[in-house]
Structure formats: C-alpha cells, structure tokens
Motif scaffolding. Structure first.
Motif, PDB file in Angstrom:
ATOM      1  N   GLY A 244       0.759  -1.291  -0.192  1.00  0.00           N
ATOM      2  CA  GLY A 244      -0.029   0.159  -0.057  1.00  0.00           C
ATOM      3  C   GLY A 244       0.845   1.210   0.161  1.00  0.00           C
ATOM      4  N   SER A 245       2.231   1.246   0.409  1.00  0.00           N
ATOM      5  CA  SER A 245       2.989   2.388   0.335  1.00  0.00           C
ATOM      6  C   SER A 245       4.503   1.940   0.239  1.00  0.00           C
ATOM      7  N   GLY A 246       4.857   2.666  -0.988  1.00  0.00           N
ATOM      8  CA  GLY A 246       6.438   2.136  -0.941  1.00  0.00           C
ATOM      9  C   GLY A 246       6.534   0.713  -1.463  1.00  0.00           C
ATOM     10  N   THR A 247       7.828  -0.105  -1.434  1.00  0.00           N
ATOM     11  CA  THR A 247       7.891  -1.400  -1.816  1.00  0.00           C
ATOM     12  C   THR A 247       8.153  -2.398  -0.736  1.00  0.00           C
ATOM     13  N   ALA A 248       8.152  -3.579  -1.104  1.00  0.00           N
ATOM     14  CA  ALA A 248       8.245  -4.673  -0.096  1.00  0.00           C
ATOM     15  C   ALA A 248       9.716  -4.705   0.626  1.00  0.00           C
ATOM     16  N   PHE A 249       9.986  -5.271   1.450  1.00  0.00           N
ATOM     17  CA  PHE A 249      11.514  -5.488   2.025  1.00  0.00           C
ATOM     18  C   PHE A 249      11.543  -7.021   2.215  1.00  0.00           C
ATOM     19  N   ASP A 250      12.953  -7.128   2.445  1.00  0.00           N
ATOM     20  CA  ASP A 250      13.157  -8.681   2.748  1.00  0.00           C
ATOM     21  C   ASP A 250      14.084  -8.614   3.876  1.00  0.00           C
ATOM     22  N   LEU A 251      13.948  -9.501   4.752  1.00  0.00           N
ATOM     23  CA  LEU A 251      14.591  -9.598   5.943  1.00  0.00           C
ATOM     24  C   LEU A 251      15.166 -11.013   6.349  1.00  0.00           C
ATOM     25  N   PRO A 252      16.421 -11.232   6.765  1.00  0.00           N
ATOM     26  CA  PRO A 252      16.946 -12.469   6.997  1.00  0.00           C
ATOM     27  C   PRO A 252      16.198 -13.083   8.203  1.00  0.00           C
ATOM     28  N   VAL A 253      15.716 -14.420   8.013  1.00  0.00           N
ATOM     29  CA  VAL A 253      15.217 -15.138   9.079  1.00  0.00           C
ATOM     30  C   VAL A 253      15.818 -16.389   9.599  1.00  0.00           C
ATOM     31  N   TYR A 254      16.541 -16.947   8.302  1.00  0.00           N
ATOM     32  CA  TYR A 254      17.144 -18.521   8.437  1.00  0.00           C
ATOM     33  C   TYR A 254      18.634 -18.338   7.659  1.00  0.00           C
ATOM     34  N   ALA A 255      19.243 -19.082   8.508  1.00  0.00           N
ATOM     35  CA  ALA A 255      20.843 -19.322   7.805  1.00  0.00           C
ATOM     36  C   ALA A 255      21.162 -20.464   7.834  1.00  0.00           C
ATOM     37  N   THR A 256      22.010 -21.272   6.906  1.00  0.00           N
ATOM     38  CA  THR A 256      22.439 -22.662   6.975  1.00  0.00           C
ATOM     39  C   THR A 256      23.441 -22.712   6.186  1.00  0.00           C
ATOM     40  N   PRO A 257      24.468 -23.735   6.572  1.00  0.00           N
ATOM     41  CA  PRO A 257      25.533 -23.942   5.614  1.00  0.00           C
ATOM     42  C   PRO A 257      24.914 -24.468   4.577  1.00  0.00           C
ATOM     43  N   ILE A 258      25.464 -24.403   3.189  1.00  0.00           N
ATOM     44  CA  ILE A 258      25.309 -25.203   2.063  1.00  0.00           C
ATOM     45  C   ILE A 258      26.585 -26.128   1.946  1.00  0.00           C
ATOM     46  N   ALA A 259      26.019 -27.365   2.106  1.00  0.00           N
ATOM     47  CA  ALA A 259      27.033 -28.444   1.941  1.00  0.00           C
ATOM     48  C   ALA A 259      27.343 -28.751   0.536  1.00  0.00           C
TER      49      ALA A 259
END
Length: 382
Positions: A120-135
């Motif tokens: 409804g106003s401006g743009t979406a935003f992305d927030l870090p919630v999950y982090a994991t090693p890529i094996a």
C-alpha cells in the motif's frame, strides 16, 4: 466475543488469557516487542483464519516448526507454507496471493518495483530469518572406515572443476592428492544440481564465482549455468536423487543432507566442514549490502574469501519478504499477522526453534535487532 465465550465460560477464559500473558512476560526472550501483535488478548481473536506464505524449500523444516510454535500462541490461526522454491514464492507474493514469501535470493530491482502493486505504500522489503551452511555433498558410502566422521577435503578450484566437468572420476589425481587416506573408487562423478530457479543455487554459485578464479567461468544466478549431470527440483529432490546412486556429487542445505558425506572446504590453511557454528561465525562478520538500501531492507553480503579459522564460507541466507502496508488489507489483518509472525521468527525462541528442528544457525542478536527495526514499521507505525 467468540461464540464459545458465553455464560459462565467468560471468567475462566479471561483467567486463562491473563495466565498466558503473565507466563509470556515471565519468560525473558518470549517477551513480545511493543506493538508486535503477539500475546495480547485482542490479538488472540485477531489471528483467526488463513495466512499463507510460499517460497524457498530450504526454509521448509524451519517453517513447519515456526508454524507449530506460533499456533501455540494463536490457536485460531491456520498458517500454510508452500515450499515451491524462491522464484515461485516471490511471484506468488507479487501476485497478491500470499502474505509473505520466503526467498534465498534478495529481491531484484524489478521485483521491488513490481511490489508496489501489492504494498500500500512504498516497496516490499526482505529480512533475514534463516541461515544454514550449504554443504557440498557426495554419496560414497565406503569412503571411510565405519563410524568415521571424516570429510573429503576440497579447495574451491577442485569443486569448480567437478561442477564444470573438468574432473569426472573419483580417483582423479587432484582428489586423491587432497585425500590420501580416503578409499576413493574408480567411479564416474555424477553431478546433481537444482533444476528449478533457486536461491540456494545463487548462493552456491556466488561462492564459486568469488573463490575459484578461472576454474569457474560462469556468472552467479538462480539457474544452474551448464547442462552437466542431472537436475532435481527443490532441496528435497536433490538429496533424494543423490541418495539413489553412488558417485553422485551435489549441493544442498547441510541440515537436509542426511545419509550423504559432506566436503570440508579449504579456508585459509584449514579445512572447514559445514556446521551451524562455523556459519554463525561467518554471519557475525557479514556486512549490510550497500546496494540494498531501500527502506526496511536488511540484506547481507558475506565474505566467501574469508581466511578466518572455524568459519565455513558457503552459506545460504534465507529472507522473508513482506510489505509495511498491504494494499488489499482493509482491516489491517495482513499487516498485523506479518508483524507478529516476523517478531516470532526473529525472537531468540523462534531462532532456537529453527535450529533445533532444521539444524540452522541461530541469527545473532545484532542482526536480529536490525531486522526488528524494520518489523516495527509494519502496519504503518515506525
């Protein structure tokens, strides 16, 4: 007032709600952030109905745990998460069919622009919630003596040469030289990669692009860049395909590589296996991406070339995408839910829940505080 709160049922129900609030307040890291929409009686009624998200398959195990934990506080909320992949999840969000998207790749400038239609106003935003090693993973069951927890050692150039088809047999001298004690078979290497558009792929290719030099000639993107080997859909698809045949070699969220061996990657003069702790060390040193400076965004740049000890350099950081204000949200329930949901995910309790159920790395307090400053703006209040 709910239909079941009639007659003599009112007083016990009120007592139960009060008891729940007291127990929430008594538990340090469970304390809801002011205005977060978690734990007060009005909001218990608010979170009735269906709330949908979709996106990165890497987040699936964490999301299942988060949904269960959140629903303990909000039993009337029916929350679903479709692990359709990062690209599909962002598209579903941009079409207005979900409240949030999970994505392993930060939003592109085009996606940000398109988000004006749902926000409804401006743009979406992305927030870090999950982090994991890529094996970097392999299926070679007789490589080590039974009960050994050894890892194959590889440097970035060797990993790149396998994934680009320059090293094709497990007894290649370059693999043998780094792993003289391994019982390497005379067997073709079968590369397994993601067939769908994937943030896991982008994170992995970014690592190769930054570290392997001329051994990796491809740019970093969400699609696998060559036609080598066999593609499989989603994290689960890659792991399942790898488990079906010996000699396979692929990349996936480390927490989901059950039954496979994993590579210890060269970092400086040491060899680092993928663990939650070694990735947490990498994230603690991560910087905010200066190119993602739009309001609310918290996007990280990680140093793939790190030489720091006890640090694993290949990480998947998964983001949740939301609006501060939703265009089609007359009663404000979408924004209220998004705020409460992200407050829970970014709490110490939420991060511990993901680590216990998905093997992820808990985000540090500094990073969680940065993300919570953005969560506080959801609903139009800053």
């Amino acid at each position: 007032m709910h239909a079941h709160d009639h007659g003599r049922g009112r007083f016990p129900a009120l007592l139960m709600s009060l008891a729940m609030m007291i127990s929430l307040a008594a538990c340090g890291d469970n304390v809801p952030v002011e205005g977060s929409g978690t734990g007060n009686m009005a909001d218990q009624a608010l979170f009735q109905g269906e709330f949908a998200g979709s996106g990165a398959s890497s987040q699936q195990s964490a999301d299942e745990a988060w949904i269960a934990g959140f629903r303990k506080q909000h039993p009337g909320a029916r929350i679903s998460y479709d692990p359709a992949g990062s690209g599909a999840g962002v598209n579903a969000f941009l079409s207005g069919s979900t409240i949030w998207a999970g994505t392993d790749a930060p939003l592109t400038s085009d996606q940000l622009e398109r988000s004006r239609k749902v926000c409804g106003s401006g743009t979406a935003f992305d927030l870090p919630v999950y982090a994991t090693p890529i094996a970097v993973a392999y299926n070679l069951p007789d490589l080590w003596p039974k009960g050994s927890d050894a890892h194959l050692r590889m440097d970035p150039a060797l990993i790149a040469m396998i994934f680009s088809g320059k090293v094709t047999n497990w007894r290649d001298p370059r693999i043998v030289a780094l792993n003289p004690e391994a019982n390497l078979p005379d067997l073709d290497i079968t590369v397994i990669h993601r067939s769908d558009k994937s943030g896991t792929t982008k994170s992995f290719l970014s690592y190769l692009h930054d570290t392997a030099g001329s051994a990796w000639p491809y740019p970093a993107g969400e699609n696998w860049p060559n036609d080598l080997g066999q593609g499989a859909k989603g994290t689960a698809g890659v792991v399942m395909t790898m488990n079906q045949a010996q000699g396979t070699f692929g990349y996936a969220d480390a927490a989901q590589t059950t039954g496979l061996g994993t590579v210890a990657v060269q970092v400086g003069k040491t060899w680092q296996p993928p663990t939650a702790k070694t990735v947490a060390n990498l994230l603690d040193a991560a910087q905010r991406d200066p190119q993602a400076s739009q309001p609310g965004r918290v996007v990280l740049t990680v140093n793939h070339r790190t030489t720091q000890e006890h640090t694993y350099p290949i990480v998947l950081v998964s983001y949740d995408v939301v609006c501060a204000v939703y265009r089609d949200d007359r009663d404000g329930s979408k924004a209220q839910f998004a705020k409460a949901w992200l407050t829970y995910l970014l709490s110490e309790q939420g991060q511990r829940m993901a680590a216990a159920n998905a093997g992820s790395a808990e985000l540090g307090q500094g990073l969680r505080s940065q993300a919570m400053a953005s969560v506080e703006t959801i609903g139009g209040k800053s």
